[in-house]
Write a protein that holds these residues in place. Structure first.
Motif, PDB file in Angstrom:
ATOM      1  N   ARG A   8       0.802  -1.214   0.000  1.00  0.00           N
ATOM      2  CA  ARG A   8       0.000   0.000   0.000  1.00  0.00           C
ATOM      3  C   ARG A   8       0.840   1.272   0.000  1.00  0.00           C
ATOM      4  NH1 ARG A   8      -0.450  -2.762   4.494  1.00  0.00           N
ATOM      5  NH2 ARG A   8      -0.473  -1.473   6.325  1.00  0.00           N
ATOM      6  N   ASP A   9       0.259   2.276  -0.592  1.00  0.00           N
ATOM      7  CA  ASP A   9       0.934   3.559  -0.711  1.00  0.00           C
ATOM      8  C   ASP A   9       0.486   4.473   0.433  1.00  0.00           C
ATOM      9  OD1 ASP A   9       1.821   6.020  -1.311  1.00  0.00           O
ATOM     10  OD2 ASP A   9       1.285   5.955  -3.420  1.00  0.00           O
ATOM     11  N   PRO A  10       1.355   4.766   1.348  1.00  0.00           N
ATOM     12  CA  PRO A  10       1.015   5.581   2.516  1.00  0.00           C
ATOM     13  C   PRO A  10       0.521   6.969   2.154  1.00  0.00           C
ATOM     14  CG  PRO A  10       3.384   5.333   2.326  1.00  0.00           C
ATOM     15  CD  PRO A  10       2.770   4.387   1.345  1.00  0.00           C
ATOM     16  N   ASP A  11       1.075   7.538   1.064  1.00  0.00           N
ATOM     17  CA  ASP A  11       0.653   8.884   0.698  1.00  0.00           C
ATOM     18  C   ASP A  11      -0.769   8.866   0.149  1.00  0.00           C
ATOM     19  OD1 ASP A  11       1.401  11.725   0.345  1.00  0.00           O
ATOM     20  OD2 ASP A  11       0.890  11.271  -1.739  1.00  0.00           O
ATOM     21  N   ALA A  12      -1.102   7.809  -0.556  1.00  0.00           N
ATOM     22  CA  ALA A  12      -2.451   7.698  -1.116  1.00  0.00           C
ATOM     23  C   ALA A  12      -3.452   7.588   0.027  1.00  0.00           C
ATOM     24  CB  ALA A  12      -2.548   6.478  -2.018  1.00  0.00           C
ATOM     25  N   LEU A  13      -3.085   6.818   1.052  1.00  0.00           N
ATOM     26  CA  LEU A  13      -3.964   6.667   2.202  1.00  0.00           C
ATOM     27  C   LEU A  13      -4.152   8.009   2.891  1.00  0.00           C
ATOM     28  CD1 LEU A  13      -5.579   5.105   4.249  1.00  0.00           C
ATOM     29  CD2 LEU A  13      -3.458   4.476   5.393  1.00  0.00           C
ATOM     30  N   LEU A  14      -3.064   8.745   3.012  1.00  0.00           N
ATOM     31  CA  LEU A  14      -3.137  10.074   3.631  1.00  0.00           C
ATOM     32  C   LEU A  14      -4.140  10.944   2.877  1.00  0.00           C
ATOM     33  CD1 LEU A  14      -2.206  12.402   5.436  1.00  0.00           C
ATOM     34  CD2 LEU A  14      -0.355  12.799   3.802  1.00  0.00           C
ATOM     35  N   GLN A  15      -4.026  10.948   1.562  1.00  0.00           N
ATOM     36  CA  GLN A  15      -4.937  11.760   0.750  1.00  0.00           C
ATOM     37  C   GLN A  15      -6.389  11.333   0.929  1.00  0.00           C
ATOM     38  OE1 GLN A  15      -3.837  14.472  -0.528  1.00  0.00           O
ATOM     39  NE2 GLN A  15      -1.783  13.840   0.133  1.00  0.00           N
ATOM     40  N   ARG A  16      -6.600  10.031   1.016  1.00  0.00           N
ATOM     41  CA  ARG A  16      -7.981   9.556   1.192  1.00  0.00           C
ATOM     42  C   ARG A  16      -8.524   9.973   2.553  1.00  0.00           C
ATOM     43  NH1 ARG A  16      -6.022   4.817  -1.238  1.00  0.00           N
ATOM     44  NH2 ARG A  16      -5.911   3.764   0.764  1.00  0.00           N
ATOM     45  N   ILE A  17      -7.685   9.889   3.570  1.00  0.00           N
ATOM     46  CA  ILE A  17      -8.117  10.285   4.911  1.00  0.00           C
ATOM     47  C   ILE A  17      -8.508  11.757   4.923  1.00  0.00           C
ATOM     48  CG2 ILE A  17      -7.308  10.727   7.262  1.00  0.00           C
ATOM     49  CD1 ILE A  17      -5.675   8.156   7.063  1.00  0.00           C
ATOM     50  N   LEU A  18      -7.668  12.592   4.313  1.00  0.00           N
ATOM     51  CA  LEU A  18      -7.958  14.023   4.281  1.00  0.00           C
ATOM     52  C   LEU A  18      -9.255  14.278   3.524  1.00  0.00           C
ATOM     53  CD1 LEU A  18      -4.393  15.474   3.592  1.00  0.00           C
ATOM     54  CD2 LEU A  18      -5.603  15.220   5.764  1.00  0.00           C
ATOM     55  N   ALA A  19      -9.463  13.530   2.453  1.00  0.00           N
ATOM     56  CA  ALA A  19     -10.672  13.712   1.640  1.00  0.00           C
ATOM     57  C   ALA A  19     -11.917  13.346   2.440  1.00  0.00           C
ATOM     58  CB  ALA A  19     -10.576  12.865   0.375  1.00  0.00           C
ATOM     59  N   VAL A  20     -11.821  12.261   3.204  1.00  0.00           N
ATOM     60  CA  VAL A  20     -12.964  11.825   4.004  1.00  0.00           C
ATOM     61  C   VAL A  20     -13.307  12.874   5.052  1.00  0.00           C
ATOM     62  CG1 VAL A  20     -13.781  10.155   5.702  1.00  0.00           C
ATOM     63  CG2 VAL A  20     -12.570   9.368   3.662  1.00  0.00           C
ATOM     64  N   VAL A  21     -12.281  13.347   5.768  1.00  0.00           N
ATOM     65  CA  VAL A  21     -12.509  14.359   6.800  1.00  0.00           C
ATOM     66  C   VAL A  21     -13.145  15.590   6.173  1.00  0.00           C
ATOM     67  CG1 VAL A  21     -11.391  15.932   8.418  1.00  0.00           C
ATOM     68  CG2 VAL A  21     -10.610  13.571   8.252  1.00  0.00           C
ATOM     69  N   ASP A  22     -12.659  15.945   5.000  1.00  0.00           N
ATOM     70  CA  ASP A  22     -13.166  17.130   4.316  1.00  0.00           C
ATOM     71  C   ASP A  22     -14.626  16.982   3.905  1.00  0.00           C
ATOM     72  OD1 ASP A  22     -12.541  19.744   3.420  1.00  0.00           O
ATOM     73  OD2 ASP A  22     -12.611  19.017   1.357  1.00  0.00           O
ATOM     74  N   SER A  23     -15.089  15.744   3.834  1.00  0.00           N
ATOM     75  CA  SER A  23     -16.466  15.524   3.377  1.00  0.00           C
ATOM     76  C   SER A  23     -17.471  15.383   4.509  1.00  0.00           C
ATOM     77  CB  SER A  23     -16.514  14.277   2.486  1.00  0.00           C
ATOM     78  OG  SER A  23     -16.295  13.115   3.265  1.00  0.00           O
ATOM     79  N   ILE A  24     -16.996  15.485   5.751  1.00  0.00           N
ATOM     80  CA  ILE A  24     -17.933  15.403   6.875  1.00  0.00           C
ATOM     81  C   ILE A  24     -18.767  16.677   6.893  1.00  0.00           C
ATOM     82  CG2 ILE A  24     -18.183  15.124   9.364  1.00  0.00           C
ATOM     83  CD1 ILE A  24     -15.340  13.955   9.383  1.00  0.00           C
ATOM     84  N   PRO A  25     -20.074  16.534   6.817  1.00  0.00           N
ATOM     85  CA  PRO A  25     -20.965  17.698   6.758  1.00  0.00           C
ATOM     86  C   PRO A  25     -20.927  18.534   8.028  1.00  0.00           C
ATOM     87  CG  PRO A  25     -22.109  15.666   6.161  1.00  0.00           C
ATOM     88  CD  PRO A  25     -20.835  15.282   6.818  1.00  0.00           C
ATOM     89  N   ARG A  26     -21.199  19.787   7.872  1.00  0.00           N
ATOM     90  CA  ARG A  26     -21.283  20.718   8.983  1.00  0.00           C
ATOM     91  C   ARG A  26     -22.366  20.241   9.951  1.00  0.00           C
ATOM     92  NH1 ARG A  26     -20.759  26.161  10.122  1.00  0.00           N
ATOM     93  NH2 ARG A  26     -22.576  26.997  11.191  1.00  0.00           N
ATOM     94  N   GLY A  27     -22.066  20.335  11.237  1.00  0.00           N
ATOM     95  CA  GLY A  27     -23.057  19.929  12.229  1.00  0.00           C
ATOM     96  C   GLY A  27     -23.046  18.436  12.522  1.00  0.00           C
ATOM     97  N   CYS A  28     -22.163  17.696  11.848  1.00  0.00           N
ATOM     98  CA  CYS A  28     -22.059  16.251  12.081  1.00  0.00           C
ATOM     99  C   CYS A  28     -20.665  15.905  12.599  1.00  0.00           C
ATOM    100  CB  CYS A  28     -22.296  15.472  10.790  1.00  0.00           C
ATOM    101  SG  CYS A  28     -23.968  15.593  10.146  1.00  0.00           S
ATOM    102  N   VAL A  29     -20.533  14.737  13.195  1.00  0.00           N
ATOM    103  CA  VAL A  29     -19.217  14.281  13.640  1.00  0.00           C
ATOM    104  C   VAL A  29     -19.020  12.838  13.180  1.00  0.00           C
ATOM    105  CG1 VAL A  29     -19.166  15.752  15.681  1.00  0.00           C
ATOM    106  CG2 VAL A  29     -20.120  13.451  15.839  1.00  0.00           C
ATOM    107  N   ALA A  30     -17.766  12.464  12.985  1.00  0.00           N
ATOM    108  CA  ALA A  30     -17.439  11.095  12.591  1.00  0.00           C
ATOM    109  C   ALA A  30     -16.388  10.601  13.581  1.00  0.00           C
ATOM    110  CB  ALA A  30     -16.878  11.078  11.169  1.00  0.00           C
TER     111      ALA A  30
END
Length: 112
Positions: A8-30
């Motif tokens: 696995r590519d660690p940088d790719a995982l990093l990017q996916r993690i950032l993308a997921v966090v960025d997609s959490i809607p306002r007023g919600c928590v994950a």
DNA sequence: TGCATGACTCGAG
DNA sequence: CCTCGAGCCATGC
């Protein structure tokens, strides 16, 4: 083609993690574990925490929308960062109970 | 290579 | 509901 000793590519995982966090809607928590799963890396909740810990305070990412599975803030309770996270969430309408816990059934994000 | 360290999680008591 | 212990995994010394 360079031989990959790690599948696995660690940088790719990093990017996916950032993308997921960025997609959490306002007023919600994950939760950390949820972000890890959405990023395609189950069992990497701690990794998510580490990534967020390295973010600068001025990061455009909604890092404050990530809490632990108990619905509480994982940052040290006596730190400024912890208060900042609570303030940011409260500002978005997230309610905390008397013990500082968030009702995940109410504010928990469900990925689409 | 080994061992401690974390913004984690889950189950047992 | 809370505390503990064990599992988990990338990092750093």
């Amino acid at each position: 083609m360079p031989h990959r000793r790690r599948p696995r590519d660690p940088d790719a995982l990093l990017q996916r993690i950032l993308a997921v966090v960025d997609s959490i809607p306002r007023g919600c928590v994950a939760t950390y574990g949820q972000v890890a799963r959405e990023a395609g890396a189950p069992r990497h909740a701690r990794h998510v925490g580490r990534v967020l810990a390295r973010l600068s305070a001025a990061s455009p990412l909604p890092w404050h929308r990530v809490v632990n599975a108990s619905g509480t803030i994982s940052l040290r309770g006596d730190g400024a960062a912890c208060r900042a996270q609570r303030r940011l969430l409260r500002r978005e309408g997230v309610r905390f109970d008397r013990l500082g816990r968030i009702d995940l059934a109410r504010h928990g994000w469900r990925a689409v």
